[in-house]
Design a protein around this motif. Structure first.
Motif, mmCIF file in Angstrom:
data_model
loop_
_atom_site.group_PDB
_atom_site.id
_atom_site.type_symbol
_atom_site.label_atom_id
_atom_site.label_comp_id
_atom_site.label_asym_id
_atom_site.label_seq_id
_atom_site.Cartn_x
_atom_site.Cartn_y
_atom_site.Cartn_z
ATOM 1 N N VAL A 41 0.850 -1.191 0.000
ATOM 2 C CA VAL A 41 0.000 0.000 0.000
ATOM 3 C C VAL A 41 0.886 1.242 0.000
ATOM 4 O O VAL A 41 1.965 1.241 0.597
ATOM 5 C CB VAL A 41 -0.966 0.005 1.218
ATOM 6 C CG1 VAL A 41 -0.222 -0.073 2.535
ATOM 7 C CG2 VAL A 41 -1.872 1.251 1.214
ATOM 8 N N ALA A 42 0.427 2.287 -0.690
ATOM 9 C CA ALA A 42 1.121 3.582 -0.674
ATOM 10 C C ALA A 42 0.079 4.683 -0.536
ATOM 11 O O ALA A 42 -1.087 4.498 -0.885
ATOM 12 C CB ALA A 42 1.901 3.783 -1.976
ATOM 13 N N ASP A 43 0.515 5.811 -0.001
ATOM 14 C CA ASP A 43 -0.394 6.955 0.155
ATOM 15 C C ASP A 43 0.476 8.202 0.167
ATOM 16 O O ASP A 43 1.660 8.150 0.552
ATOM 17 C CB ASP A 43 -1.174 6.844 1.480
ATOM 18 C CG ASP A 43 -2.378 7.775 1.544
ATOM 19 O OD1 ASP A 43 -3.507 7.278 1.447
ATOM 20 O OD2 ASP A 43 -2.185 9.017 1.666
ATOM 21 N N ALA A 44 -0.100 9.339 -0.253
ATOM 22 C CA ALA A 44 0.627 10.598 -0.165
ATOM 23 C C ALA A 44 0.994 10.880 1.295
ATOM 24 O O ALA A 44 1.980 11.554 1.572
ATOM 25 C CB ALA A 44 -0.231 11.725 -0.739
ATOM 26 N N ALA A 46 2.520 9.216 4.237
ATOM 27 C CA ALA A 46 3.282 7.987 4.513
ATOM 28 C C ALA A 46 2.806 7.319 5.801
ATOM 29 O O ALA A 46 2.761 6.079 5.889
ATOM 30 C CB ALA A 46 4.776 8.322 4.606
ATOM 31 N N ASP A 47 2.409 8.126 6.808
ATOM 32 C CA ASP A 47 1.987 7.534 8.090
ATOM 33 C C ASP A 47 0.695 6.735 7.918
ATOM 34 O O ASP A 47 0.515 5.684 8.540
ATOM 35 C CB ASP A 47 1.828 8.623 9.164
ATOM 36 C CG ASP A 47 0.883 9.733 8.725
ATOM 37 O OD1 ASP A 47 0.776 9.983 7.496
ATOM 38 O OD2 ASP A 47 0.223 10.336 9.594
ATOM 39 N N ALA A 48 -0.207 7.205 7.035
ATOM 40 C CA ALA A 48 -1.461 6.476 6.787
ATOM 41 C C ALA A 48 -1.153 5.132 6.133
ATOM 42 O O ALA A 48 -1.716 4.098 6.508
ATOM 43 C CB ALA A 48 -2.385 7.304 5.890
ATOM 44 N N ALA A 49 -0.223 5.129 5.181
ATOM 45 C CA ALA A 49 0.144 3.871 4.514
ATOM 46 C C ALA A 49 0.773 2.909 5.522
ATOM 47 O O ALA A 49 0.455 1.710 5.536
ATOM 48 C CB ALA A 49 1.113 4.149 3.365
ATOM 49 N N ARG A 50 1.638 3.438 6.401
ATOM 50 C CA ARG A 50 2.311 2.584 7.397
ATOM 51 C C ARG A 50 1.299 1.931 8.344
ATOM 52 O O ARG A 50 1.362 0.737 8.624
ATOM 53 C CB ARG A 50 3.316 3.405 8.209
ATOM 54 C CG ARG A 50 4.751 3.273 7.686
ATOM 55 C CD ARG A 50 5.769 3.754 8.695
ATOM 56 N NE ARG A 50 5.494 5.081 9.221
ATOM 57 C CZ ARG A 50 5.835 6.226 8.615
ATOM 58 N NH1 ARG A 50 6.483 6.181 7.458
ATOM 59 N NH2 ARG A 50 5.558 7.388 9.148
ATOM 60 N N ALA A 55 -1.571 -3.009 9.962
ATOM 61 C CA ALA A 55 -2.825 -3.676 10.326
ATOM 62 C C ALA A 55 -3.101 -4.891 9.448
ATOM 63 O O ALA A 55 -3.750 -5.836 9.893
ATOM 64 C CB ALA A 55 -3.987 -2.676 10.227
ATOM 65 N N PHE A 56 -2.639 -4.858 8.209
ATOM 66 C CA PHE A 56 -2.993 -5.950 7.289
ATOM 67 C C PHE A 56 -1.796 -6.806 6.865
ATOM 68 O O PHE A 56 -1.920 -7.646 5.974
ATOM 69 C CB PHE A 56 -3.723 -5.383 6.057
ATOM 70 C CG PHE A 56 -5.110 -4.891 6.396
ATOM 71 C CD1 PHE A 56 -6.167 -5.791 6.435
ATOM 72 C CD2 PHE A 56 -5.341 -3.572 6.732
ATOM 73 C CE1 PHE A 56 -7.442 -5.376 6.786
ATOM 74 C CE2 PHE A 56 -6.621 -3.135 7.085
ATOM 75 C CZ PHE A 56 -7.667 -4.045 7.112
ATOM 76 N N GLY A 57 -0.637 -6.595 7.482
ATOM 77 C CA GLY A 57 0.516 -7.456 7.222
ATOM 78 C C GLY A 57 1.038 -7.373 5.798
ATOM 79 O O GLY A 57 1.403 -8.392 5.201
ATOM 80 N N ILE A 58 1.057 -6.149 5.244
ATOM 81 C CA ILE A 58 1.604 -5.958 3.898
ATOM 82 C C ILE A 58 2.681 -4.876 3.964
ATOM 83 O O ILE A 58 2.908 -4.290 5.028
ATOM 84 C CB ILE A 58 0.508 -5.568 2.873
ATOM 85 C CG1 ILE A 58 -0.233 -4.296 3.350
ATOM 86 C CG2 ILE A 58 -0.470 -6.727 2.675
ATOM 87 C CD1 ILE A 58 -1.266 -3.788 2.371
ATOM 88 N N ARG A 59 3.335 -4.578 2.824
ATOM 89 C CA ARG A 59 4.403 -3.580 2.834
ATOM 90 C C ARG A 59 3.848 -2.174 2.641
ATOM 91 O O ARG A 59 2.941 -1.958 1.833
ATOM 92 C CB ARG A 59 5.395 -3.873 1.697
ATOM 93 C CG ARG A 59 6.520 -4.803 2.123
ATOM 94 C CD ARG A 59 7.414 -5.115 0.951
ATOM 95 N NE ARG A 59 6.692 -5.859 -0.067
ATOM 96 C CZ ARG A 59 6.989 -5.872 -1.363
ATOM 97 N NH1 ARG A 59 8.007 -5.143 -1.817
ATOM 98 N NH2 ARG A 59 6.293 -6.584 -2.232
ATOM 99 N N ALA A 60 4.422 -1.177 3.328
ATOM 100 C CA ALA A 60 4.118 0.241 3.062
ATOM 101 C C ALA A 60 5.230 0.776 2.171
ATOM 102 O O ALA A 60 6.417 0.627 2.479
ATOM 103 C CB ALA A 60 4.075 1.018 4.370
ATOM 104 N N LEU A 61 4.852 1.381 1.049
ATOM 105 C CA LEU A 61 5.831 1.925 0.114
ATOM 106 C C LEU A 61 5.473 3.366 -0.202
ATOM 107 O O LEU A 61 4.362 3.823 0.093
ATOM 108 C CB LEU A 61 5.793 1.118 -1.201
ATOM 109 C CG LEU A 61 6.062 -0.392 -1.118
ATOM 110 C CD1 LEU A 61 5.804 -1.049 -2.469
ATOM 111 C CD2 LEU A 61 7.495 -0.649 -0.665
#
Ligand SMILES: NC(=O)c1ccc[n+]([C@@H]2O[C@H](COP(=O)([O-])OP(=O)(O)OC[C@H]3O[C@@H](n4cnc5c(N)ncnc54)[C@H](O)[C@@H]3O)[C@@H](O)[C@H]2O)c1
Length: 374
Positions: A41-44, A46-50, A55-61
């Motif tokens: 997941v990515a978001d403008a 970064a803290d929201a993506a993290r 919570a869902f066990g995936i990577r934040a990019l």
């Protein structure tokens, strides 16, 4: 496309841009489909993506890292105002795009997105995908059986008091690209087009009941929101098939008693449930006989991502997918033309058309429904 899943062959890697309110529904919904793997997941912000990644066990990019990564399909869950900008980046990075609705904030922007996909040789899929659910598919089978005859008329109604009291950032609902027509009417129109085919001509009336509007309750009670797109829109839809459907969409109504969608055929009538859901109760009658229940088909649960699942399945099979860019562009033009018709005070003919998406084939339901238990 990457590795193999037990049930249905190829696994498609999926990543999401936009870690806002609707993200958890997708992250949970996608898990139901064994041939999809949500990887990042990515978001403008970064803290929201993290936070979502944790919570869902995936990577934040970062968005740039995500676009350079190994996802096959990127899902765009950003607000409508940036659907074009983000969607373009996805396609130009060589990924297939599945975007939340509407396809873009205006018909012009939607056309640019479609041209970008054609140039890049990538596909566009677009929400809403609820028409693929058990209710929409049961209605489709009944109409295609000819039992109700040709549909001559209908009405659709989406009227509520707006999302001000539950959404954390409700401003975007009152900007161009949203409003009750583009944000909610899009579900009703997509369902109608899959059932009746393309629209030929529209008329429209639109107004704004309160500007600014005051949030009536909830965490932002009393705050004011500027309204930059009409909050009550009435459309007259003339379908190529000859059917006339009237549709009311509003963020200004507390309560009403109208059905979400009613269709009237030469030999009977059909009542459909809320097209923002995959399932729900249907009823039909033959001529003026008693109302009878119609059972929904497969896929009736909380299955956000069903359209992504069908798109991945169709890509693997080398077939067209159903929640397509062509369907979404036509529906976007219907909405855009309705708002233009309201301003100019006369009907507007449409320039696009689309084929009705084919019903979900039994092979898809067999392979996928046994995984989600739907
Ligand atoms: N919330 C719902 O219940 C719901 C339901 C169905 C569909 N949708 C659709 O989903 C989309 C997103 O809605 P939402 O409610 O999650 O909105 P939201 O405002 O809660 O979240 C949007 C996210 O996108 C991020 N973002 C904005 N611009 C960006 C950019 N250029 N690059 C990367 N990230 C960016 C924001 O930081 C935010 O985290 C909209 O198209 C909406 O119509 C929402």
């Amino acid at each position: 496309m990457s590795g193999m899943s037990g049930m249905s062959g190829t696994v498609t890697r999926v990543a999401i841009i936009g870690a806002g309110d609707i993200f958890p529904a997708y992250a949970k919904g996608l898990r139901a489909f064994g041939h999809l793997e949500l990887i990042a997941v990515a978001d403008a912000r970064a803290d929201a993506a993290r936070a979502r990644a944790e919570a869902f066990g995936i990577r934040a990019l970062t968005p740039a890292e995500l676009l350079a990564g190994e996802a096959d399909i990127v899902i765009n869950l950003t607000p409508p105002a940036v659907h074009l900008a983000v969607g373009r980046q996805v396609l130009e990075a060589g990924k297939h795009l599945y975007t939340e609705k509407p396809l873009a904030a205006s018909f012009d922007e939607g056309q640019v997105l479609m041209e970008t996909a054609a140039r890049a040789g990538r596909r566009i899929g677009c929400a809403p995908d609820t028409f693929l659910g058990g209710a929409g598919q049961a209605a489709r089978a009944l109409l295609d059986s000819g039992r109700l005859g040709r549909i001559v008329a209908g009405q659709a109604c989406m009227m509520e008091r707006g999302p001000d009291d539950w959404h954390p950032n409700p401003e975007f609902f009152y900007r161009p690209g949203a409003g009750p027509l583009m944000d909610m009417g899009v579900y009703y129109l997509t369902q109608l087009v899959q059932l009746l085919g393309p629209v030929r001509r529209v008329s429209g009336m639109a107004h704004t009941s309160w500007s600014p509007r005051q949030v009536p309750r909830g965490p932002r009670q009393g705050q004011h929101i500027a309204v930059e797109t009409p909050s009550h829109v009435v459309a007259g839809l003339e379908f190529e098939s000859g059917a006339f459907v009237t549709m009311s969409t509003s963020f200004d109504v507390w309560k009403h008693k109208s059905s979400p969608i009613e269709l009237y055929g030469e030999q009977g009538s059909l009542l459909l449930p809320d097209p923002n859901e995959f399932g729900g109760g249907l009823q039909f009658c033959e001529q003026d006989g008693d109302w009878q229940d119609l059972a929904p088909r497969a896929f009736t649960g909380r299955l956000r991502g069903l359209g992504v699942a069908e798109m991945a399945w169709a890509i693997t099979a080398g077939q067209p997918h159903r929640a397509s860019g062509e369907l979404a562009l036509h529906v976007l033009e219907v909405m855009d033309a309705t708002l233009r018709a309201a301003v100019q005070g006369g009907p507007v003919a449409l320039s696009t058309r689309c084929e009705r998406p084919a019903p979900l084939p039994p092979a898809f339901a067999r392979q996928i429904a046994c995984e989600v238990g739907a």
